[in-house]
Design an enzyme around this catalytic site. Structure first.
Site, PDB file in Angstrom:
ATOM      1  N   SER A 118     -43.010  40.541 -57.111  1.00 51.68           N
ATOM      2  CA  SER A 118     -42.730  41.761 -57.879  1.00 51.68           C
ATOM      3  C   SER A 118     -43.983  42.330 -58.537  1.00 51.68           C
ATOM      4  CB  SER A 118     -41.663  41.477 -58.940  1.00 51.68           C
ATOM      5  OG  SER A 118     -42.126  40.523 -59.883  1.00 51.68           O
ATOM      6  N   HIS A 119     -45.026  41.487 -58.707  1.00 50.51           N
ATOM      7  CA  HIS A 119     -46.269  41.949 -59.323  1.00 50.51           C
ATOM      8  C   HIS A 119     -47.439  41.895 -58.340  1.00 50.51           C
ATOM      9  CE1 HIS A 119     -43.858  41.399 -62.906  1.00 50.51           C
ATOM     10  NE2 HIS A 119     -44.752  42.070 -63.588  1.00 50.51           N
ATOM     11  N   ASP A 175     -38.261  43.279 -60.833  1.00 49.89           N
ATOM     12  CA  ASP A 175     -37.242  42.464 -60.180  1.00 49.89           C
ATOM     13  C   ASP A 175     -35.965  43.268 -59.960  1.00 49.89           C
ATOM     14  OD1 ASP A 175     -38.782  40.158 -59.979  1.00 49.89           O
ATOM     15  OD2 ASP A 175     -38.273  39.515 -62.014  1.00 49.89           O
ATOM     16  N   LYS A 195     -32.202  37.627 -80.374  1.00 49.80           N
ATOM     17  CA  LYS A 195     -33.459  36.889 -80.410  1.00 49.80           C
ATOM     18  C   LYS A 195     -34.497  37.555 -79.495  1.00 49.80           C
ATOM     19  CE  LYS A 195     -31.252  32.501 -81.581  1.00 49.80           C
ATOM     20  NZ  LYS A 195     -31.024  31.077 -81.199  1.00 49.80           N
TER      21      LYS A 195
END
Length: 346
Positions: A52-53, A193, A235
């Site tokens: 993806s990168h 993604d 969070k």
């Protein structure tokens, strides 16, 4: 459509992958220094199985370079603000060259002072963070890196985008093996993604995003047009907010909403800052610290749990032995966007 079909891959060497990326970028008018830095980082991701990168991002660089403010000739130079604080303006080019040029000074100052900060400003960012922190850790330092993106992400309990995917990377040096490294978006999944799910015709897991109306959706196209969600509820939302503040206002650069506004519909990579921090454990003089760290990391592995980065290192070893896998369709698309380029099919 099913997931990725490995039979549709071709295999090229790391040198061939770098030459392909470099030729593509230079053909579109990017200065050599920027092109080399970008090619190096994209190939590292492809080599290590981070598709993806990796070279998937190469065609999108054309959209970024088409932005009216993009500077193909940017020549960033680091500036010492204080002995512990370094600033480098990417000059509206790709941020990867600015980060690369700032690292030697960051490493040197952290080794001497115990801690140093590098603020990269005004950079179009479209690469992974882990190559930077891994390089710092290979110099014996611990490191963190973070940045905002575009306001694609709704806060926990919200329905509209205001935060970025806001990735965080961390690296810890290890004496006789690769550094401990993690790099993840503060969203349930990276935007790239989700784009892969869309391209492969797959449905998203629940909890990854919302559609334009703020309703939960498993359609990747609807989520890309709506809002992504942070991991871990409140969070992950709080962690994303911290990164938004530290890599935006703290270093005098853009928030994710300001980055999106700067884009003005150009579909370029986000334009923002990046905060990189390096720490030298040796300066604190605790000689048992390294042994204690190894006890923790080995204790995780001894339970059969996977340490972050191990899958990447396994893919790296596989690529070194067998070559780098590249989808045939992506290879063909890259070539089709290059003028008068001979076929590189093996």
């Amino acid at each position: 459509m099913a997931g990725h079909d490995h039979a549709s891959d071709i295999t090229i060497s790391e040198a061939e992958a770098r030459a392909l990326a470099l030729d593509f970028l230079i053909a579109d008018g990017l200065g050599r220094a920027q092109a080399e830095a970008m090619a190096e980082t994209l190939v590292k991701a492809q080599r290590d199985g981070c598709k993806s990168h990796g070279l998937q991002r190469l065609p999108g660089t054309r959209d970024t370079m088409a932005h009216p403010r993009f500077n193909r000739a940017a020549d960033p130079q680091p500036e010492m603000v204080t002995p512990a604080m370094i600033r480098i303006d990417a000059g509206y080019g790709f941020s990867v060259l600015a980060a690369k040029r700032g690292l030697p000074l960051l490493i040197a100052q952290a080794q001497s002072l115990g801690i140093a900060v590098l603020a990269v400003q005004n950079g179009f960012h479209s690469t992974a963070l882990w190559p930077v922190v891994e390089e710092i850790a290979e110099a014996g330092l611990a490191a963190m890196s973070m940045n905002p993106t575009h306001d694609w992400v709704a806060p926990a309990g919200g329905s509209k985008g205001i935060l970025g995917t806001n990735p965080l990377a961390f690296a810890w040096p290890r004496a006789d093996q690769p550094p401990y490294v993690f790099d993840f978006a503060t969203t349930a999944a990276a935007r790239a993604d989700i784009a892969l799910y869309r391209n492969e015709g797959r449905t998203l897991p629940e909890g990854w995003g919302l559609d334009r109306d703020g309703s939960p959706s498993t359609d990747p196209a609807a989520v890309l047009a709506g809002a992504m969600l942070p991991f871990g509820g409140h969070k992950g939302s709080a962690l994303a907010t911290m990164i938004e503040l530290m890599a935006g206002p703290f270093i005098g650069d853009r928030t994710s909403a300001q980055s999106a506004a700067f884009d003005q519909g150009a579909s370029a990579a986000p334009l923002h800052g990046e905060l990189i921090i390096a720490f030298n454990p040796a300066v604190f003089g605790n000689t048992s610290g390294t042994d204690a760290a190894e006890t923790v990391l080995n204790g995780i592995r001894d339970q059969g749990a996977r340490l972050p980065g191990e899958r990447r290192h396994a893919a790296r070893a596989q690529s070194a032995q067998c070559g780098i896998a590249l989808p045939r369709a992506l290879h063909a698309r890259i070539l089709s966007l290059m003028p008068q380029t001979p076929s590189r099919l093996p």
